[in-house]
Motif scaffolding. Structure first.
Motif, PDB file in Angstrom:
ATOM      1  N   SER A 178       0.869  -1.445  -0.042  1.00 59.29           N
ATOM      2  CA  SER A 178      -0.049  -0.005   0.054  1.00 59.29           C
ATOM      3  C   SER A 178       0.905   1.142   0.025  1.00 59.29           C
ATOM      4  O   SER A 178       0.379   2.306  -0.797  1.00 59.29           O
ATOM      5  CB  SER A 178      -0.844   0.059   1.109  1.00 59.29           C
ATOM      6  OG  SER A 178      -1.663  -1.114   1.495  1.00 59.29           O
ATOM      7  N   ASN A 179       1.804   1.235   0.786  1.00 60.42           N
ATOM      8  CA  ASN A 179       2.761   2.464   0.880  1.00 60.42           C
ATOM      9  C   ASN A 179       3.534   2.708  -0.524  1.00 60.42           C
ATOM     10  O   ASN A 179       3.685   3.863  -0.887  1.00 60.42           O
ATOM     11  CB  ASN A 179       3.717   2.223   1.975  1.00 60.42           C
ATOM     12  CG  ASN A 179       4.599   3.562   2.250  1.00 60.42           C
ATOM     13  OD1 ASN A 179       4.140   4.503   2.551  1.00 60.42           O
ATOM     14  ND2 ASN A 179       5.879   3.333   2.364  1.00 60.42           N
ATOM     15  N   LYS A 180       3.976   1.502  -1.070  1.00 55.55           N
ATOM     16  CA  LYS A 180       4.727   1.579  -2.376  1.00 55.55           C
ATOM     17  C   LYS A 180       3.731   2.207  -3.490  1.00 55.55           C
ATOM     18  O   LYS A 180       4.230   2.965  -4.155  1.00 55.55           O
ATOM     19  CB  LYS A 180       5.097   0.204  -2.486  1.00 55.55           C
ATOM     20  CG  LYS A 180       6.228   0.300  -3.900  1.00 55.55           C
ATOM     21  CD  LYS A 180       6.684  -1.161  -4.132  1.00 55.55           C
ATOM     22  CE  LYS A 180       7.219  -1.045  -5.587  1.00 55.55           C
ATOM     23  NZ  LYS A 180       7.772  -2.660  -5.843  1.00 55.55           N
ATOM     24  N   MET A 181       2.303   1.948  -3.293  1.00 50.45           N
ATOM     25  CA  MET A 181       1.649   2.139  -4.329  1.00 50.45           C
ATOM     26  C   MET A 181       1.407   3.758  -4.374  1.00 50.45           C
ATOM     27  O   MET A 181       1.266   4.443  -5.186  1.00 50.45           O
ATOM     28  CB  MET A 181       0.317   1.332  -4.123  1.00 50.45           C
ATOM     29  CG  MET A 181      -0.874   1.740  -5.285  1.00 50.45           C
ATOM     30  SD  MET A 181      -1.870   3.093  -4.872  1.00 50.45           S
ATOM     31  CE  MET A 181      -2.715   2.921  -3.665  1.00 50.45           C
ATOM     32  N   ARG A 182       1.057   4.118  -3.125  1.00 48.55           N
ATOM     33  CA  ARG A 182       0.981   5.627  -2.849  1.00 48.55           C
ATOM     34  C   ARG A 182       2.169   6.627  -3.445  1.00 48.55           C
ATOM     35  O   ARG A 182       2.042   7.382  -3.930  1.00 48.55           O
ATOM     36  CB  ARG A 182       0.686   6.008  -1.208  1.00 48.55           C
ATOM     37  CG  ARG A 182      -0.909   5.577  -0.769  1.00 48.55           C
ATOM     38  CD  ARG A 182      -1.103   5.960   0.397  1.00 48.55           C
ATOM     39  NE  ARG A 182      -0.507   5.288   1.363  1.00 48.55           N
ATOM     40  CZ  ARG A 182      -1.059   4.455   2.133  1.00 48.55           C
ATOM     41  NH1 ARG A 182      -2.071   3.746   1.702  1.00 48.55           N
ATOM     42  NH2 ARG A 182      -0.213   3.413   2.937  1.00 48.55           N
ATOM     43  N   GLN A 183       3.389   5.819  -3.099  1.00 45.00           N
ATOM     44  CA  GLN A 183       4.803   6.523  -3.595  1.00 45.00           C
ATOM     45  C   GLN A 183       4.716   6.666  -5.021  1.00 45.00           C
ATOM     46  O   GLN A 183       5.206   7.524  -5.592  1.00 45.00           O
ATOM     47  CB  GLN A 183       5.823   5.889  -3.166  1.00 45.00           C
ATOM     48  CG  GLN A 183       6.084   5.896  -1.515  1.00 45.00           C
ATOM     49  CD  GLN A 183       7.131   5.106  -0.948  1.00 45.00           C
ATOM     50  OE1 GLN A 183       7.623   4.344  -1.733  1.00 45.00           O
ATOM     51  NE2 GLN A 183       7.448   5.355   0.137  1.00 45.00           N
ATOM     52  N   MET A 184       4.372   5.533  -5.689  1.00 45.11           N
ATOM     53  CA  MET A 184       3.957   5.445  -7.333  1.00 45.11           C
ATOM     54  C   MET A 184       3.044   6.384  -7.696  1.00 45.11           C
ATOM     55  O   MET A 184       3.234   6.881  -8.916  1.00 45.11           O
ATOM     56  CB  MET A 184       3.912   4.040  -7.786  1.00 45.11           C
ATOM     57  CG  MET A 184       4.915   2.856  -7.302  1.00 45.11           C
ATOM     58  SD  MET A 184       4.433   1.331  -7.538  1.00 45.11           S
ATOM     59  CE  MET A 184       3.835   1.288  -9.281  1.00 45.11           C
ATOM     60  N   GLN A 185       2.143   6.525  -6.926  1.00 41.99           N
ATOM     61  CA  GLN A 185       1.089   7.673  -7.390  1.00 41.99           C
ATOM     62  C   GLN A 185       1.587   9.187  -7.407  1.00 41.99           C
ATOM     63  O   GLN A 185       0.985   9.803  -8.132  1.00 41.99           O
ATOM     64  CB  GLN A 185      -0.140   7.624  -6.519  1.00 41.99           C
ATOM     65  CG  GLN A 185      -0.843   6.438  -6.658  1.00 41.99           C
ATOM     66  CD  GLN A 185      -2.162   6.451  -5.851  1.00 41.99           C
ATOM     67  OE1 GLN A 185      -1.989   6.666  -4.754  1.00 41.99           O
ATOM     68  NE2 GLN A 185      -3.338   5.863  -6.402  1.00 41.99           N
ATOM     69  N   GLU A 186       2.752   9.391  -6.680  1.00 41.79           N
ATOM     70  CA  GLU A 186       3.121  10.827  -6.757  1.00 41.79           C
ATOM     71  C   GLU A 186       3.542  11.311  -7.945  1.00 41.79           C
ATOM     72  O   GLU A 186       4.365  10.530  -8.815  1.00 41.79           O
ATOM     73  CB  GLU A 186       4.210  10.765  -5.425  1.00 41.79           C
ATOM     74  CG  GLU A 186       3.809  10.728  -3.972  1.00 41.79           C
ATOM     75  CD  GLU A 186       4.780  10.797  -3.137  1.00 41.79           C
ATOM     76  OE1 GLU A 186       6.137  11.025  -3.688  1.00 41.79           O
ATOM     77  OE2 GLU A 186       4.726  10.415  -1.973  1.00 41.79           O
ATOM     78  N   GLY A 187       3.205  12.396  -8.459  1.00 41.64           N
ATOM     79  CA  GLY A 187       3.496  13.030  -9.778  1.00 41.64           C
ATOM     80  C   GLY A 187       2.903  12.502 -10.966  1.00 41.64           C
ATOM     81  O   GLY A 187       3.065  12.985 -11.943  1.00 41.64           O
TER      82      GLY A 187
END
Length: 286
Positions: A178-187
C-alpha cells in the motif's frame, strides 16, 4: 457456508447500539462513497482523506447512548467474528509459510457513524480498512443496499468475501504494498494514479480468493452457491457496473477499483491457485 463452532476473536469490537452526538460525514450510500473517494470494499483512500475528515468533523462527540443488541444482531456478530477468526488462522499460516509473522487487525462493527484514526465516517462509507489504526470498519446495513440498489445476490458468503477483501488491504499494509503504491502515485496524472488504485483493489480481491482457498482446505466451510454469492457481490461493485447504474455511462479513466470482470477474475485466480505469489495485479496495468 458453514461457520458455527469457531472460537472467539480477541480482535472483534462490536460498537453497534452506540450513538454519538455532534457532526458526522454525510453521504448517500455508495454514491456518497464515490463522491468522498472512500473505497467500496477498500479504505486505503481513507488514510489520504484523514485531514479532510477530521476538519469536517471537528467537535464530534463521543458515544453518549447505548442500547442492548437484538437477538438477530447478536447472531450477526457471531457470524462476523467467525469469519474474522478464519482470516486470522489462514493469514497466520500463509505468513508463517513465507517466514513472516502476521499481525492480526481488529474488526469493528458499528451503526450509522464511527470514529477512526482515518477520521470519522458514517455508514455511507461502506466497509473500509483504515491503515492508520489497522482496523476494518463495517456497518452491516451496507449489504442490504448492495442487494436492493445494486442487484447483488446477497448471502452469507458475500459478506465473507467483503471481509476477506478488507483483510486483504491489511495484508497489503503489512507487506508494504500500500505504501509503495501511494509513492508510485506521486507525480502521476489522475488517470495513471487511478490505474494504480485499481491494481491495489484487484489484489485485495485476489487475496480474498486466496483466503477462500486456504479456508476451504482448513475448515471445509463452503456450501453450494457460496462462490456464486461472492462473484455476484464482486460484479455489483465493479466500477463499470456502479457507473452505469448511477450515471448511465462509463468513464474508464476514472475507475479506481476495476471492472466487474476484473474483480471476479482476480478473486477466482486467488481461489483456484491459493498462491499468494501469483497476485501481482500491477503487471496488468502496464
Amino acid at each position: 457456508m458453514k461457520w458455527s463452532g469457531r472460537r472467539s476473536s480477541e480482535n472483534f469490537e462490536d460498537r453497534r447500539g452506540m450513538s454519538s452526538s455532534g457532526k458526522t460525514i454525510v453521504g448517500g450510500g455508495i454514491i456518497g462513497i464515490i463522491i468522498l473517494l472512500l473505497n467500496v470494499f477498500g479504505g486505503e483512500n481513507a488514510q489520504m482523506l484523514s485531514p479532510i475528515l477530521e476538519q469536517m468533523n471537528q467537535g464530534n462527540g463521543t458515544p453518549t447512548e447505548q442500547r442492548a443488541l437484538t437477538a438477530t444482531e447478536i447472531e450477526e456478530g457471531k457470524f462476523i467474528e467467525a469469519i474474522l477468526v478464519d482470516t486470522e488462522d489462514v493469514w497466520s499460516k500463509i505468513f508463517q509459510e513465507n517466514n513472516m509473522q502476521y499481525k492480526r487487525p481488529n474488526l469493528v462493527l458499528f451503526t450509522d457513524a464511527v470514529e477512526t484514526a482515518c477520521g470519522n465516517a458514517t455508514s455511507a462509507s461502506g466497509p473500509f480498512y483504515c491503515p492508520s489504526d489497522q482496523k476494518v470498519y463495517m456497518d452491516l446495513a451496507f449489504f442490504e443496499e448492495l442487494k436492493t440498489r445494486f442487484g447483488a445476490q446477497g448471502g452469507d458468503f458475500a459478506t465473507a468475501y467483503v471481509i476477506a477483501h478488507e483483510i486483504g488491504h491489511h495484508v497489503q499494509t503489512l507487506l508494504g504494498t500500500s505504501n509503495k503504491m501511494r509513492q508510485m502515485q506521486e507525480g502521476k496524472s489522475e488517470a495513471e494514479a487511478n490505474k494504480l488504485s485499481v491494481a491495489l483493489e484487484l489484489q485485495a480481491d485476489f487475496y480474498a480468493g486466496v483466503w477462500t482457498h486456504y479456508n476451504q482446505k482448513m475448515n471445509n466451510f463452503l456450501e453450494e452457491g457460496d462462490i456464486d454469492e461472492a462473484l455476484s457481490a464482486a460484479h455489483a461493485v465493479g466500477d463499470d457496473a456502479i457507473q452505469a447504474k448511477i450515471q448511465g455511462h462509463i468513464v474508464p479513466e476514472s475507475f479506481t477499483h476495476g471492472t466487474s470482470a476484473q474483480r471476479k477474475a482476480w478473486f477466482m485466480k486467488g481461489y483456484k491457485t491459493g498462491d499468494i505469489k501469483q497476485g501481482n495485479t500491477f503487471d496488468e496495468i502496464r
